[in-house]
Write a protein that holds these residues in place. Structure first.
Motif, PDB file in Angstrom:
ATOM      1  N   ARG A   1     -64.562  -1.965  16.704  1.00 22.58           N
ATOM      2  CA  ARG A   1     -63.851  -2.813  17.668  1.00 22.58           C
ATOM      3  C   ARG A   1     -64.484  -2.714  19.044  1.00 22.58           C
ATOM      4  O   ARG A   1     -64.608  -3.702  19.751  1.00 22.58           O
ATOM      5  CB  ARG A   1     -62.370  -2.427  17.759  1.00 22.58           C
ATOM      6  CG  ARG A   1     -61.542  -2.820  16.571  1.00 22.58           C
ATOM      7  CD  ARG A   1     -61.596  -4.314  16.233  1.00 22.58           C
ATOM      8  NE  ARG A   1     -61.120  -5.185  17.267  1.00 22.58           N
ATOM      9  CZ  ARG A   1     -59.892  -5.652  17.382  1.00 22.58           C
ATOM     10  NH1 ARG A   1     -58.983  -5.331  16.504  1.00 22.58           N
ATOM     11  NH2 ARG A   1     -59.564  -6.471  18.367  1.00 22.58           N
ATOM     12  N   SER A   2     -64.919  -1.513  19.446  1.00 20.17           N
ATOM     13  CA  SER A   2     -65.554  -1.389  20.762  1.00 20.17           C
ATOM     14  C   SER A   2     -66.871  -2.150  20.788  1.00 20.17           C
ATOM     15  O   SER A   2     -67.211  -2.794  21.779  1.00 20.17           O
ATOM     16  CB  SER A   2     -65.759   0.073  21.149  1.00 20.17           C
ATOM     17  OG  SER A   2     -66.703   0.694  20.316  1.00 20.17           O
TER      18      SER A   2
ATOM     19  N   ARG B   1     -61.895  -7.073  29.354  1.00 16.47           N
ATOM     20  CA  ARG B   1     -62.329  -6.428  28.106  1.00 16.47           C
ATOM     21  C   ARG B   1     -61.915  -4.965  28.075  1.00 16.47           C
ATOM     22  O   ARG B   1     -61.557  -4.437  27.017  1.00 16.47           O
ATOM     23  CB  ARG B   1     -63.836  -6.561  27.908  1.00 16.47           C
ATOM     24  CG  ARG B   1     -64.280  -7.946  27.591  1.00 16.47           C
ATOM     25  CD  ARG B   1     -63.833  -8.364  26.207  1.00 16.47           C
ATOM     26  NE  ARG B   1     -64.115  -9.787  26.014  1.00 16.47           N
ATOM     27  CZ  ARG B   1     -63.723 -10.478  24.989  1.00 16.47           C
ATOM     28  NH1 ARG B   1     -63.035  -9.909  24.028  1.00 16.47           N
ATOM     29  NH2 ARG B   1     -64.003 -11.750  24.882  1.00 16.47           N
TER      30      ARG B   1
ATOM     31  N   TYR C   1     -59.521  -3.442  25.217  1.00 20.88           N
ATOM     32  CA  TYR C   1     -59.872  -2.295  24.395  1.00 20.88           C
ATOM     33  C   TYR C   1     -58.806  -1.201  24.500  1.00 20.88           C
ATOM     34  O   TYR C   1     -58.461  -0.571  23.506  1.00 20.88           O
ATOM     35  CB  TYR C   1     -61.247  -1.752  24.785  1.00 20.88           C
ATOM     36  CG  TYR C   1     -61.725  -0.695  23.824  1.00 20.88           C
ATOM     37  CD1 TYR C   1     -61.987  -1.002  22.497  1.00 20.88           C
ATOM     38  CD2 TYR C   1     -61.885   0.621  24.227  1.00 20.88           C
ATOM     39  CE1 TYR C   1     -62.393  -0.044  21.600  1.00 20.88           C
ATOM     40  CE2 TYR C   1     -62.299   1.596  23.337  1.00 20.88           C
ATOM     41  CZ  TYR C   1     -62.555   1.259  22.027  1.00 20.88           C
ATOM     42  OH  TYR C   1     -62.954   2.211  21.148  1.00 20.88           O
TER      43      TYR C   1
ATOM     44  N   GLU D   1     -65.947  -5.878  21.137  1.00 20.56           N
ATOM     45  CA  GLU D   1     -65.538  -6.204  22.504  1.00 20.56           C
ATOM     46  C   GLU D   1     -66.725  -6.181  23.455  1.00 20.56           C
ATOM     47  O   GLU D   1     -66.842  -7.018  24.337  1.00 20.56           O
ATOM     48  CB  GLU D   1     -64.441  -5.245  22.992  1.00 20.56           C
ATOM     49  CG  GLU D   1     -63.123  -5.403  22.279  1.00 20.56           C
ATOM     50  CD  GLU D   1     -62.521  -6.797  22.415  1.00 20.56           C
ATOM     51  OE1 GLU D   1     -62.589  -7.385  23.518  1.00 20.56           O
ATOM     52  OE2 GLU D   1     -62.002  -7.311  21.416  1.00 20.56           O
TER      53      GLU D   1
END
Length: 183
Positions: free
Chosen positions: A147-148, A96, A100, A151
């Motif tokens: 997005r973080s 992950r 990222y 994830e």
């Protein structure tokens, strides 16, 4: 060893990366003395996982004669309690983090068409040039944060399930299946 085979940004852990993650586990559990010396010098980092530069995991090495990744995994299972769970969680975290990093490199700065509707409610509150810049940067930061968060959610669901002794189920169950499982 693979994350997102069908996505635009797939992540693949190499055998060397996986071996180095196993080295992290040996270091964390203070069991490095159980590793053959020739292998220990190749896979055990000098610092903690987060303090180890990401590039170190990508550096290639050759396994010493008579050793390979399968042997290393079997040794870990023998030497460290809950080794498989630890490796699963650490490998998930590592994949992950790599994903990222790839997102940060690939994500374009937003186009004005994506942010211009917001100008209608904010126009007049600041100079037009500053507003255009502000909207663009805010959209970019929002996308990165979104997005973080995405994830992170994908990462911690299986880790929490493993920590509780269960197995991850994710959101792939339909509503009827979820309802049937409710107490």
């Amino acid at each position: 060893m693979t994350l997102g085979k069908t996505t635009d940004l797939p992540v693949l852990l190499t055998p060397n990366e996986l071996a180095k993650l196993i080295g992290v586990i040996y270091k964390d559990t203070e069991k490095t003395g159980c590793l053959p010396h020739a292998l220990k010098s190749l896979i055990v980092p000098t610092s903690t996982y987060y303090a180890t530069p990401a590039g170190w995991f990508d550096e290639e090495f050759s396994f010493p004669a008579g050793a390979d990744l399968v042997d290393l995994i079997l040794l870990g299972i023998k030497d460290i309690s809950d080794f498989k769970t630890y490796l699963l969680c650490l490998a998930s975290l590592h994949k992950r983090r790599k994903k990222y990093s790839m997102i940060l490199e690939a994500q374009p700065i937003p186009r004005m068409i994506q942010v211009s509707p917001r100008a209608l409610v904010e126009f007049g509150g600041m100079q037009p040039d500053a507003l255009a810049s502000w909207l663009t940067w805010r959209k970019w930061f929002y996308d990165l944060d979104n997005r973080s968060a995405q994830e992170t959610g994908y990462l911690f669901e299986p880790i929490l399930a493993a920590a509780l002794g269960g197995e991850p189920k994710g959101s792939n169950l339909n509503f009827a299946q979820k309802r049937a499982r409710m107490p």
